[in-house]
Design a protein around this motif. Structure first.
Motif, mmCIF file in Angstrom:
data_model
loop_
_atom_site.group_PDB
_atom_site.id
_atom_site.type_symbol
_atom_site.label_atom_id
_atom_site.label_comp_id
_atom_site.label_asym_id
_atom_site.label_seq_id
_atom_site.Cartn_x
_atom_site.Cartn_y
_atom_site.Cartn_z
ATOM 1 N N SER A 257 -5.610 -5.449 -4.674
ATOM 2 C CA SER A 257 -5.984 -4.031 -4.693
ATOM 3 C C SER A 257 -5.416 -3.250 -3.514
ATOM 4 N N LYS A 258 -4.664 -3.899 -2.660
ATOM 5 C CA LYS A 258 -4.133 -3.231 -1.466
ATOM 6 C C LYS A 258 -3.105 -2.176 -1.852
ATOM 7 N N PRO A 259 -3.250 -0.941 -1.348
ATOM 8 C CA PRO A 259 -2.294 0.125 -1.676
ATOM 9 C C PRO A 259 -0.880 -0.209 -1.191
ATOM 10 N N MET A 260 0.090 0.195 -1.962
ATOM 11 C CA MET A 260 1.482 -0.072 -1.603
ATOM 12 C C MET A 260 1.848 0.565 -0.265
ATOM 13 N N GLU A 261 1.253 1.737 0.028
ATOM 14 C CA GLU A 261 1.583 2.449 1.258
ATOM 15 C C GLU A 261 1.190 1.681 2.516
ATOM 16 N N ALA A 262 0.246 0.732 2.350
ATOM 17 C CA ALA A 262 -0.211 -0.026 3.518
ATOM 18 C C ALA A 262 0.827 -1.040 3.979
ATOM 19 N N ARG A 263 1.805 -1.320 3.124
ATOM 20 C CA ARG A 263 2.906 -2.229 3.448
ATOM 21 C C ARG A 263 2.371 -3.553 3.981
ATOM 22 N N GLY A 264 2.918 -4.000 5.115
ATOM 23 C CA GLY A 264 2.516 -5.308 5.638
ATOM 24 C C GLY A 264 1.445 -5.248 6.688
ATOM 25 N N ALA A 265 0.794 -4.112 6.859
ATOM 26 C CA ALA A 265 -0.231 -3.974 7.902
ATOM 27 C C ALA A 265 -1.437 -4.853 7.605
ATOM 28 N N THR A 266 -1.943 -5.521 8.621
ATOM 29 C CA THR A 266 -3.145 -6.340 8.470
ATOM 30 C C THR A 266 -4.312 -5.777 9.263
ATOM 31 N N ARG A 267 -4.036 -4.786 10.126
ATOM 32 C CA ARG A 267 -5.093 -4.130 10.902
ATOM 33 C C ARG A 267 -4.987 -2.622 10.753
ATOM 34 N N CYS A 268 -6.152 -1.973 10.757
ATOM 35 C CA CYS A 268 -6.195 -0.529 10.531
ATOM 36 C C CYS A 268 -5.406 0.247 11.580
ATOM 37 N N LEU A 269 -5.458 -0.167 12.843
ATOM 38 C CA LEU A 269 -4.794 0.576 13.900
ATOM 39 C C LEU A 269 -3.284 0.523 13.782
ATOM 40 N N ASP A 270 -2.758 -0.384 12.956
ATOM 41 C CA ASP A 270 -1.307 -0.498 12.753
ATOM 42 C C ASP A 270 -0.867 -0.017 11.381
ATOM 43 N N CYS A 271 -1.788 0.548 10.629
ATOM 44 C CA CYS A 271 -1.511 0.867 9.228
ATOM 45 C C CYS A 271 -0.965 2.281 9.065
ATOM 46 N N PRO A 272 0.140 2.452 8.322
ATOM 47 C CA PRO A 272 0.728 3.786 8.125
ATOM 48 C C PRO A 272 -0.115 4.718 7.257
ATOM 49 N N MET A 273 -1.053 4.168 6.476
ATOM 50 C CA MET A 273 -1.885 5.036 5.625
ATOM 51 C C MET A 273 -3.336 5.073 6.088
ATOM 52 N N GLU A 274 -3.580 4.703 7.347
ATOM 53 C CA GLU A 274 -4.948 4.665 7.889
ATOM 54 C C GLU A 274 -5.692 5.976 7.684
ATOM 55 N N LYS A 275 -5.025 7.097 7.884
ATOM 56 C CA LYS A 275 -5.698 8.393 7.792
ATOM 57 C C LYS A 275 -6.174 8.693 6.377
#
Length: 470
Positions: A257-275
């Motif tokens: 279920s992980k969004p494609m925009e999250a890419r390879g991020a495993t932590r919120c502080l490093d995630c491009p779609m955190e906002k």
């Protein structure tokens, strides 16, 4: 799968005949009940607040807590003598044993067991064997075997026993119980009960947190809703559940279920779609603490008082900063339970993670001559015969709609007067209602309707057989 009980429910490797007696005093009744608290986290703190608000009723005199800052803060709040402040429950138990041998007296009248779920059995049985009255946070145990063992130990010890089924003890639930018992609406025929856990609450506790993996705690129906099943059984009593079925799954909090925009991020502080993510750890924890909020759900992240620095560090290195789609969680995020009772009445429980409200149960109770519709803040009673409706708004003080304070107050009173019936339940009923939850989960896993009585008989037989071999 075999029709026999799933081994995953087992640990690897009617009222009691006599009412427990209060500890003796010159008047035969306890004046101020003394408490030892094992586990000074959220639940321990919530229950213990009663002693600060009503010092004439009870006092915390000893604690066991491994986290140094939390231990120090709790001891200071309750002005506990340093000789009675312990790092582990084993240390407290040993000190109590020494005191009993030396002067024939325990360190306190009662123990509050508010440690992690997998520890409840070991801690409760150890202190029950020393004669302490026990209030144990839910659940009794994470296995069928453990629940049956705890029941046996508590019965043999002949102590006051309370269980953290706080839903029974809120003014809201108790006023509804009064309407049911009055018979003014006729017989209770059906209940539709919904537990909306809350989207960020579920992510906090059952994905990132201590209850996310069944092997470390238990399945989510047990850890979240055993007191909902208990309340339903209480409302339909004296009828007993006869059959149960259940369906549920981990629908959303997984890698698929992980969004494609999250890419390879495993932590919120490093995630491009955190906002854009509703489960952002920055939104749930960091932004609130920046505005001065330090309570739940932020407090469990750190030992001591939360601030920007230690919360940031926790999100960078600890479990609460992980992407909710990258955790090792495996418990259901949605589940339904259907119950049939011995008098032909029925009930359904829905537990769902995806809600804006946080644990504000919604309930519809259908009677032969009326109905009750409530949401934990208010409930409306409709009488079909009189063609009238009236809305009630019970007091709502403290956690779980006042259930936390209602439970600890009842427990202290039960210890004070030596009367188990003040709690409105006993260890036998508590154990049986836990078995209904285990039976529901067995139904979900095996895809079949489970006979509740047969389940209990088989469980007891299996435990007896296992004990006979040892």
């Amino acid at each position: 799968m075999s029709s026999r009980l799933s081994k995953s429910f087992f640990r690897k490797g009617s009222k009691t005949k006599d009412e427990p007696m209060a500890l003796p005093t010159s008047t035969g009744v306890q004046s101020v009940v003394t408490l030892a608290v094992i586990g000074c986290g959220q639940r321990g703190k919530n229950y213990s607040q009663y002693s600060l608000d009503f010092p004439e009723q009870c006092k915390v005199v000893a604690i066991a807590e491994p986290r140094p800052a939390t231990r120090k803060q709790f001891a200071q709040e309750h002005q506990i003598d340093q000789t009675l402040v312990f790092r582990t429950w084993e240390e407290l138990l040993a000190a109590s044993e020494d005191t009993v041998k030396a002067i024939g007296k325990r360190l306190a009248d009662a123990v509050l067991v508010t440690v992690q779920d997998h520890m409840h059995l070991e801690v409760t049985t150890a202190f029950a064997k020393q004669g302490y009255h026990i209030l144990c946070e839910k659940p009794m145990s994470t296995s069928v075997e453990g629940c049956i063992e705890m029941e046996e130990v508590v019965r043999k010890a002949n102590i006051i026993f309370g269980m953290g089924h706080v839903m029974r003890y809120s003014p809201y639930s108790q006023e509804i119980t009064e309407v049911i018992r009055s018979g003014s609406l006729g017989e209770l025929v059906n209940a539709v009960h919904v537990e909306p856990v809350g989207y960020y609450h579920f992510a906090h506790s059952y994905v990132r947190g201590s209850w996310g993996k069944e092997r470390d705690s238990s399945f989510s129906l047990m850890t979240k809703c055993c007191h909902d099943i208990d309340l339903l059984c209480h409302w339909f009593g004296p009828a007993k559940p006869t059959r149960v079925s259940s369906f549920g799954s981990l629908k959303h909090f997984n890698k698929a279920s992980k969004p494609m925009e999250a890419r390879g991020a495993t932590r919120c502080l490093d995630c491009p779609m955190e906002k854009k993510c509703e489960y952002s750890a920055k939104k749930i924890y960091l932004e609130p603490v920046a505005h001065g909020q330090t309570g739940w759900p932020i407090k469990p992240l750190v030992d001591g008082v939360p601030d920007i620095e230690n919360v940031m560090e926790a999100l960078q290195t600890g479990p609460y900063g992980r992407c909710v789609y990258e955790c090792e969680n495996d418990v259901c995020d949605n589940q339904v339970v259907n119950l049939e009772f011995s008098n032909g009445s029925t009930a359904s429980l829905t537990m769902v993670a995806f809600s804006s409200t946080i644990c504000e149960r919604q309930t519809r109770l259908h009677f032969t001559h009326g109905e009750i519709v409530g949401d934990m803040h208010k409930f409306t009673v409709t009488d079909f015969r009189k063609k009238t409706s009236k809305t009630f708004r019970p007091s709502n003080l403290g956690g779980h709609g006042g259930g936390d304070i209602g439970l600890i107050r009842s427990f202290v009173e039960a210890v004070r007067f030596g009367k188990q019936q003040i709690l409105g339940t006993n260890v036998e009923e508590v154990m049986q209602n836990h078995l209904i939850v285990f039976a529901a989960e067995l139904s979900r896993k095996e895809g079949r309707v489970v006979d509740c009585r047969a389940f209990e008989v088989e469980a007891r037989d299996m435990v007896a057989a296992a004990n006979a071999k040892t």
